[in-house]
Design an enzyme around this catalytic site. Structure first.
Site, PDB file in Angstrom:
ATOM      1  N   GLY A  36       0.741  -1.583  -0.166  1.00 54.43           N
ATOM      2  CA  GLY A  36       0.133  -0.026   0.045  1.00 54.43           C
ATOM      3  C   GLY A  36       0.791   1.296  -0.051  1.00 54.43           C
ATOM      4  O   GLY A  36       2.066   1.259  -0.065  1.00 54.43           O
ATOM      5  N   PHE A  73      -8.995  -5.787   4.030  1.00 53.04           N
ATOM      6  CA  PHE A  73      -8.545  -5.806   2.667  1.00 53.04           C
ATOM      7  C   PHE A  73      -7.166  -6.296   2.450  1.00 53.04           C
ATOM      8  O   PHE A  73      -6.682  -6.680   1.712  1.00 53.04           O
ATOM      9  CB  PHE A  73      -8.496  -4.397   2.181  1.00 53.04           C
ATOM     10  CG  PHE A  73      -9.889  -3.674   2.034  1.00 53.04           C
ATOM     11  CD1 PHE A  73     -10.490  -3.922   1.078  1.00 53.04           C
ATOM     12  CD2 PHE A  73     -10.177  -2.909   2.897  1.00 53.04           C
ATOM     13  CE1 PHE A  73     -11.833  -3.486   0.897  1.00 53.04           C
ATOM     14  CE2 PHE A  73     -11.710  -2.422   2.863  1.00 53.04           C
ATOM     15  CZ  PHE A  73     -12.287  -2.665   1.864  1.00 53.04           C
ATOM     16  N   ALA A  74      -6.283  -6.273   3.639  1.00 56.33           N
ATOM     17  CA  ALA A  74      -4.765  -6.633   3.645  1.00 56.33           C
ATOM     18  C   ALA A  74      -4.753  -8.021   3.330  1.00 56.33           C
ATOM     19  O   ALA A  74      -5.192  -9.056   3.454  1.00 56.33           O
ATOM     20  CB  ALA A  74      -4.242  -6.650   4.876  1.00 56.33           C
ATOM     21  N   PHE A  76      -2.138 -10.572  -0.251  1.00 55.88           N
ATOM     22  CA  PHE A  76      -1.508 -10.818  -1.338  1.00 55.88           C
ATOM     23  C   PHE A  76      -2.588 -11.051  -2.430  1.00 55.88           C
ATOM     24  O   PHE A  76      -3.521 -11.854  -2.074  1.00 55.88           O
ATOM     25  CB  PHE A  76      -0.462 -11.555  -1.275  1.00 55.88           C
ATOM     26  CG  PHE A  76       0.815 -11.163  -0.330  1.00 55.88           C
ATOM     27  CD1 PHE A  76       1.033  -9.806  -0.199  1.00 55.88           C
ATOM     28  CD2 PHE A  76       1.467 -12.279   0.233  1.00 55.88           C
ATOM     29  CE1 PHE A  76       2.110  -9.578   0.592  1.00 55.88           C
ATOM     30  CE2 PHE A  76       2.873 -11.851   0.852  1.00 55.88           C
ATOM     31  CZ  PHE A  76       3.066 -10.579   1.201  1.00 55.88           C
ATOM     32  N   ASN A  92       0.397 -15.122   4.669  1.00 59.14           N
ATOM     33  CA  ASN A  92      -0.383 -13.766   4.909  1.00 59.14           C
ATOM     34  C   ASN A  92      -1.819 -13.804   4.827  1.00 59.14           C
ATOM     35  O   ASN A  92      -2.437 -13.099   5.633  1.00 59.14           O
ATOM     36  CB  ASN A  92       0.225 -12.836   3.706  1.00 59.14           C
ATOM     37  CG  ASN A  92       0.147 -11.295   3.910  1.00 59.14           C
ATOM     38  OD1 ASN A  92      -0.115 -10.959   5.118  1.00 59.14           O
ATOM     39  ND2 ASN A  92       0.135 -10.658   2.917  1.00 59.14           N
ATOM     40  N   TYR A 141      -3.697 -18.548  -4.393  1.00 62.71           N
ATOM     41  CA  TYR A 141      -4.425 -17.058  -4.192  1.00 62.71           C
ATOM     42  C   TYR A 141      -5.717 -17.373  -3.962  1.00 62.71           C
ATOM     43  O   TYR A 141      -6.447 -17.017  -2.790  1.00 62.71           O
ATOM     44  CB  TYR A 141      -4.318 -16.137  -5.020  1.00 62.71           C
ATOM     45  CG  TYR A 141      -5.481 -14.881  -5.034  1.00 62.71           C
ATOM     46  CD1 TYR A 141      -4.967 -14.149  -3.924  1.00 62.71           C
ATOM     47  CD2 TYR A 141      -6.274 -14.678  -5.985  1.00 62.71           C
ATOM     48  CE1 TYR A 141      -5.952 -13.151  -3.736  1.00 62.71           C
ATOM     49  CE2 TYR A 141      -7.080 -13.612  -5.848  1.00 62.71           C
ATOM     50  CZ  TYR A 141      -6.884 -12.717  -4.736  1.00 62.71           C
ATOM     51  OH  TYR A 141      -7.558 -11.618  -4.612  1.00 62.71           O
ATOM     52  N   PHE A 169     -14.866  -9.377  -8.900  1.00 63.66           N
ATOM     53  CA  PHE A 169     -14.579  -9.979 -10.172  1.00 63.66           C
ATOM     54  C   PHE A 169     -13.334  -9.082 -10.780  1.00 63.66           C
ATOM     55  O   PHE A 169     -12.302  -8.977  -9.752  1.00 63.66           O
ATOM     56  CB  PHE A 169     -15.599  -9.958 -11.123  1.00 63.66           C
ATOM     57  CG  PHE A 169     -16.400 -11.279 -10.947  1.00 63.66           C
ATOM     58  CD1 PHE A 169     -16.908 -11.543  -9.539  1.00 63.66           C
ATOM     59  CD2 PHE A 169     -16.494 -12.326 -11.769  1.00 63.66           C
ATOM     60  CE1 PHE A 169     -17.829 -12.749  -9.474  1.00 63.66           C
ATOM     61  CE2 PHE A 169     -16.993 -13.709 -11.649  1.00 63.66           C
ATOM     62  CZ  PHE A 169     -17.648 -13.772 -10.141  1.00 63.66           C
ATOM     63  N   ASN A 170     -13.252  -8.380 -11.806  1.00 62.22           N
ATOM     64  CA  ASN A 170     -12.081  -7.760 -12.145  1.00 62.22           C
ATOM     65  C   ASN A 170     -11.915  -6.365 -11.730  1.00 62.22           C
ATOM     66  O   ASN A 170     -12.697  -5.513 -12.348  1.00 62.22           O
ATOM     67  CB  ASN A 170     -11.710  -7.835 -13.620  1.00 62.22           C
ATOM     68  CG  ASN A 170     -11.034  -9.258 -13.900  1.00 62.22           C
ATOM     69  OD1 ASN A 170     -11.743 -10.304 -13.838  1.00 62.22           O
ATOM     70  ND2 ASN A 170      -9.855  -9.337 -14.344  1.00 62.22           N
ATOM     71  N   ALA A 283      -0.627 -19.337 -18.015  1.00 64.65           N
ATOM     72  CA  ALA A 283      -1.326 -20.385 -17.207  1.00 64.65           C
ATOM     73  C   ALA A 283      -2.106 -19.910 -16.193  1.00 64.65           C
ATOM     74  O   ALA A 283      -2.210 -18.872 -15.346  1.00 64.65           O
ATOM     75  CB  ALA A 283      -0.147 -20.851 -16.467  1.00 64.65           C
TER      76      ALA A 283
HETATM   77  N1  UFG Z   1      -4.086 -10.163 -19.978  1.00 66.97           N
HETATM   78  C1  UFG Z   1      -3.561  -9.834 -21.320  1.00 66.97           C
HETATM   79  N2  UFG Z   1      -1.974  -9.072 -21.221  1.00 66.97           N
HETATM   80  C2  UFG Z   1      -1.600  -8.367 -20.214  1.00 66.97           C
HETATM   81  C3  UFG Z   1      -2.479  -8.752 -18.788  1.00 66.97           C
HETATM   82  C4  UFG Z   1      -3.667  -9.414 -18.865  1.00 66.97           C
HETATM   83  O1  UFG Z   1      -4.068 -10.604 -22.221  1.00 66.97           O
HETATM   84  O2  UFG Z   1      -0.622  -8.073 -20.190  1.00 66.97           O
HETATM   85  C5  UFG Z   1      -5.237 -10.810 -20.103  1.00 66.97           C
HETATM   86  C6  UFG Z   1      -5.441 -11.801 -19.022  1.00 66.97           C
HETATM   87  O3  UFG Z   1      -5.019 -13.038 -19.813  1.00 66.97           O
HETATM   88  C7  UFG Z   1      -6.765 -11.995 -18.692  1.00 66.97           C
HETATM   89  C8  UFG Z   1      -7.403 -10.420 -18.763  1.00 66.97           C
HETATM   90  O4  UFG Z   1      -6.507  -9.904 -19.595  1.00 66.97           O
HETATM   91  O5  UFG Z   1      -7.647 -12.785 -19.517  1.00 66.97           O
HETATM   92  C9  UFG Z   1      -7.332 -10.004 -17.596  1.00 66.97           C
HETATM   93  O6  UFG Z   1      -6.225 -10.059 -16.545  1.00 66.97           O
HETATM   94  P1  UFG Z   1      -6.044  -9.337 -15.258  1.00 66.97           P
HETATM   95  O7  UFG Z   1      -4.689 -10.050 -14.895  1.00 66.97           O
HETATM   96  O8  UFG Z   1      -6.100  -7.863 -15.487  1.00 66.97           O
HETATM   97  O9  UFG Z   1      -7.103  -9.962 -14.558  1.00 66.97           O
HETATM   98  P2  UFG Z   1      -7.286 -11.563 -14.181  1.00 66.97           P
HETATM   99  O10 UFG Z   1      -8.615 -11.971 -14.858  1.00 66.97           O
HETATM  100  O11 UFG Z   1      -6.136 -12.420 -14.324  1.00 66.97           O
HETATM  101  O12 UFG Z   1      -7.401 -11.496 -12.536  1.00 66.97           O
HETATM  102  C10 UFG Z   1      -8.398 -10.843 -11.779  1.00 66.97           C
HETATM  103  C11 UFG Z   1      -8.012 -10.356 -10.379  1.00 66.97           C
HETATM  104  C12 UFG Z   1      -7.353 -11.558  -9.581  1.00 66.97           C
HETATM  105  C13 UFG Z   1      -8.413 -12.658  -9.519  1.00 66.97           C
HETATM  106  C14 UFG Z   1      -8.944 -13.120 -10.734  1.00 66.97           C
HETATM  107  C15 UFG Z   1     -10.092 -13.961 -10.752  1.00 66.97           C
HETATM  108  O13 UFG Z   1      -6.790  -9.494 -10.788  1.00 66.97           O
HETATM  109  O14 UFG Z   1      -7.153 -10.961  -8.381  1.00 66.97           O
HETATM  110  O15 UFG Z   1      -9.311 -11.960 -11.558  1.00 66.97           O
HETATM  111  O16 UFG Z   1      -9.502 -15.182 -11.526  1.00 66.97           O
HETATM  112  F1  UFG Z   1      -7.861 -13.664  -9.053  1.00 66.97           F
END
Ligand code: UFG
Length: 330
Positions: A36, A73-74, A76, A92, A141, A169-170, A283
């Site tokens: 943070g 919220f704390a 990883f 953590n 995670y 979600f995102n 992956a």
């Molecule tokens: N992506 C790319 N290029 C990048 C970064 C991301 O193509 O440089 C794609 C990823 O493959 C994914 C989408 O964009 O398909 C979103 O990726 P993010 O990394 O932004 O988010 P995630 O969906 O991987 O992760 C989010 C949260 C996590 C949570 C997850 C739930 O950030 O904390 O959703 O699965 F765990």
């Protein structure tokens, strides 16, 4: 009412602080500042730089500030890191989180709102994903967050500590004021990375996978504005104050956008094309993650205000343009 906010100097926590203040709550932040930023905490809000691993220091904070509720919220959050270092994530997100719960029990604090995640579900069997969908996380995670939800249910049964887990979600976007926003190091999330390319901070976007079973072959996600997430925490806190039972809610807009659609939306916002190239799949990425969040709407009265993807990207752009180095520049 005094509310202890663990991780209040982080991305989502800092946005919630503004809403807590606006709603008349009196927040106190506990954050070890490992991820943070002190600058994300509004002036006048006490910040105890304490690790949740430090039970004695935590006990002193509870004794001094006497919170009546906790927003937790704390933790990883980076999925890839969790695969590399599961020990860090379990320690953590679970063990240190339990130290916080134990302080709550010791000080008779009975209400908690927990920052959970869509990652508890793993590869979805049905989309949109309802809360009672099977939970089969594909990384440490998601496992750590799911296990903590289970711990919370047990703490309710044993100690009467009621909690609401909010499965984001995102999370995306930034406060419309442009004063606080996302600042992760390293940044792994799609929208800030796209905008960093637009700003010339990176050469190009790598699109992770173009052979998914989606309309354009790229992954589909449900992007939800950080201020809408923030609003849900206030509603959850109010529900707990009114006696709501321990529960978990999805938070998403119920609409999925592919990586290519997000890129196109960002190009519209910044007014120019943004270089991108296809890359292998990352992956552990499920093809589609979209929230079924009718329960949050019906039971908490949640109504997202920034559901539009353009607005989400626009607010993130405002933040990045004025803070290209995040909080580091201030
Ligand atoms: N992506 C790319 N290029 C990048 C970064 C991301 O193509 O440089 C794609 C990823 O493959 C994914 C989408 O964009 O398909 C979103 O990726 P993010 O990394 O932004 O988010 P995630 O969906 O991987 O992760 C989010 C949260 C996590 C949570 C997850 C739930 O950030 O904390 O959703 O699965 F765990």
């Amino acid at each position: 009412m005094r509310v202890l906010v663990s991780g209040g100097a982080g991305y989502v926590g800092s946005h919630v602080l503004l809403d807590l203040i606006a709603a008349g709550y009196d927040p106190i932040v506990v954050d070890d500042l490992s991820k943070g930023h002190a600058a994300a905490v509004p002036q006048g809000v006490p910040l105890a730089q304490v690790s949740l691993a430090d039970a004695a220091a935590l006990d002193r904070v509870f004794a001094q500030y006497k919170p009546q509720a906790v927003l937790h919220f704390a933790g990883f959050t980076e999925v890839g890191e969790s695969v590399k270092f599961p020990d860090r994530f379990f320690r953590n997100n679970i063990s240190n989180g339990m130290t916080l719960l134990d302080a709550m029990v010791a000080h008779e604090v009975k209400m908690l709102v927990f920052s959970s995640t869509a990652a508890v579900y793993g590869e979805p069997q049905t989309v949109p994903i309802p809360e009672d969908h099977p939970k089969s996380p594909t990384n440490p995670y998601g496992e750590s967050k799911l296990f903590f939800e289970k711990i919370l249910a047990r703490y309710d049964a044993a100690y009467g500590l009621r909690s609401i887990s909010l499965r984001y979600f995102n999370a995306a976007g930034a406060h419309p004021s442009g004063t606080i926003g996302e600042d992760h190091n390293p940044e792994t999330h799609l929208i800030p990375i796209i905008l960093q390319v637009a700003l010339g901070m990176r050469e190009q976007l790598a699109i992770f996978g173009t052979d998914y079973p989606t309309m354009d072959g790229t992954c589909v996600r449900d992007y939800v504005h950080v201020c809408d997430l923030a609003a849900a925490h206030i509603l959850a806190l109010r529900a707990l104050e009114k006696g709501a039972p321990t529960d978990a809610f999805n938070l998403g807009n119920g609409q999925g956008f592919s990586v290519k659609e997000v890129l196109a939306a960002a190009e519209k916002v910044v007014g120019k094309s943004i270089p991108a190239q296809t890359a292998p799949r990352r992956a552990g990425d499920p093809a589609v993650l979209v929230a079924g969040s009718t329960r949050a709407r019906e039971l908490l009265g949640w109504q997202p205000r920034y559901a539009d993807l353009h607005t989400i990207v626009e607010t993130a752009w405002r933040w990045l343009q004025t803070h290209p180095a995040g909080y580091g520049e201030e």
